[in-house]
Design a protein around this motif. Structure first.
Motif, PDB file in Angstrom:
ATOM      1  N   ILE A  85       0.824  -1.210   0.000  1.00  0.00           N
ATOM      2  CA  ILE A  85       0.000   0.000   0.000  1.00  0.00           C
ATOM      3  C   ILE A  85       0.861   1.264   0.000  1.00  0.00           C
ATOM      4  O   ILE A  85       0.539   2.235  -0.684  1.00  0.00           O
ATOM      5  N   LYS A  86       1.963   1.264   0.718  1.00  0.00           N
ATOM      6  CA  LYS A  86       2.834   2.446   0.762  1.00  0.00           C
ATOM      7  C   LYS A  86       3.344   2.797  -0.628  1.00  0.00           C
ATOM      8  O   LYS A  86       3.379   3.967  -1.010  1.00  0.00           O
ATOM      9  N   ASN A  87       3.729   1.801  -1.403  1.00  0.00           N
ATOM     10  CA  ASN A  87       4.220   2.063  -2.759  1.00  0.00           C
ATOM     11  C   ASN A  87       3.126   2.661  -3.635  1.00  0.00           C
ATOM     12  O   ASN A  87       3.375   3.593  -4.404  1.00  0.00           O
ATOM     13  N   LEU A  88       1.920   2.132  -3.533  1.00  0.00           N
ATOM     14  CA  LEU A  88       0.805   2.683  -4.299  1.00  0.00           C
ATOM     15  C   LEU A  88       0.516   4.122  -3.885  1.00  0.00           C
ATOM     16  O   LEU A  88       0.284   4.990  -4.727  1.00  0.00           O
ATOM     17  N   TYR A  89       0.536   4.358  -2.579  1.00  0.00           N
ATOM     18  CA  TYR A  89       0.279   5.709  -2.081  1.00  0.00           C
ATOM     19  C   TYR A  89       1.351   6.690  -2.562  1.00  0.00           C
ATOM     20  O   TYR A  89       1.036   7.804  -2.988  1.00  0.00           O
ATOM     21  N   ASP A  90       2.603   6.277  -2.504  1.00  0.00           N
ATOM     22  CA  ASP A  90       3.697   7.152  -2.940  1.00  0.00           C
ATOM     23  C   ASP A  90       3.562   7.529  -4.411  1.00  0.00           C
ATOM     24  O   ASP A  90       3.875   8.650  -4.799  1.00  0.00           O
ATOM     25  N   CYS A  91       3.089   6.616  -5.229  1.00  0.00           N
ATOM     26  CA  CYS A  91       2.975   6.867  -6.672  1.00  0.00           C
ATOM     27  C   CYS A  91       1.632   7.461  -7.086  1.00  0.00           C
ATOM     28  O   CYS A  91       1.565   8.238  -8.030  1.00  0.00           O
TER      29      CYS A  91
END
Length: 109
Positions: A85-91
């Motif tokens: 989820i963190k990667n999706l949020y960052d992008c």
């Protein structure tokens, strides 16, 4: 000794606050023929995966075991189940939230 106890107590309070602040705000929008979740905004641990959110929605909606949940980011693409989820949020996060659309049938992407 009392100073050490006070520092430990303030540290544990700070850590709890930091953990809550580190969570990611996820906005869940229903699309298609899926039941609507009235509480649309959830805070999620950034290390959770897309499959964890799918399972959460499936369980929350009390769907049959044969029914699937598909997730889409910003109505554009379906992320991989093992995506963090963190990667999706960052992008793809906007306005401090990660917007996810859920449905029972494939829709976009």
């Amino acid at each position: 000794m009392a100073d050490a106890e006070e520092n430990l107590a303030s540290t544990s309070t700070t850590n709890a606050t930091d953990k809550e602040a580190a969570k990611i705000c996820v906005l869940l929008n229903a699309t298609g023929n899926v039941p609507i979740i009235k509480k649309r905004t959830w805070t999620v641990d950034p290390n959770k995966t897309v499959s964890w959110i799918q399972k959460f929605i499936h369980k929350f909606l009390k769907l049959d075991a044969t029914e699937q949940i598909f997730l889409y980011v910003n109505q554009t693409f379906a992320p991989a189940p093992d995506q963090i989820i963190k990667n999706l949020y960052d992008c793809h996060g906007t306005n401090g939230k990660l917007v996810l659309y859920y449905c029972k049938n494939q829709a976009w992407g």
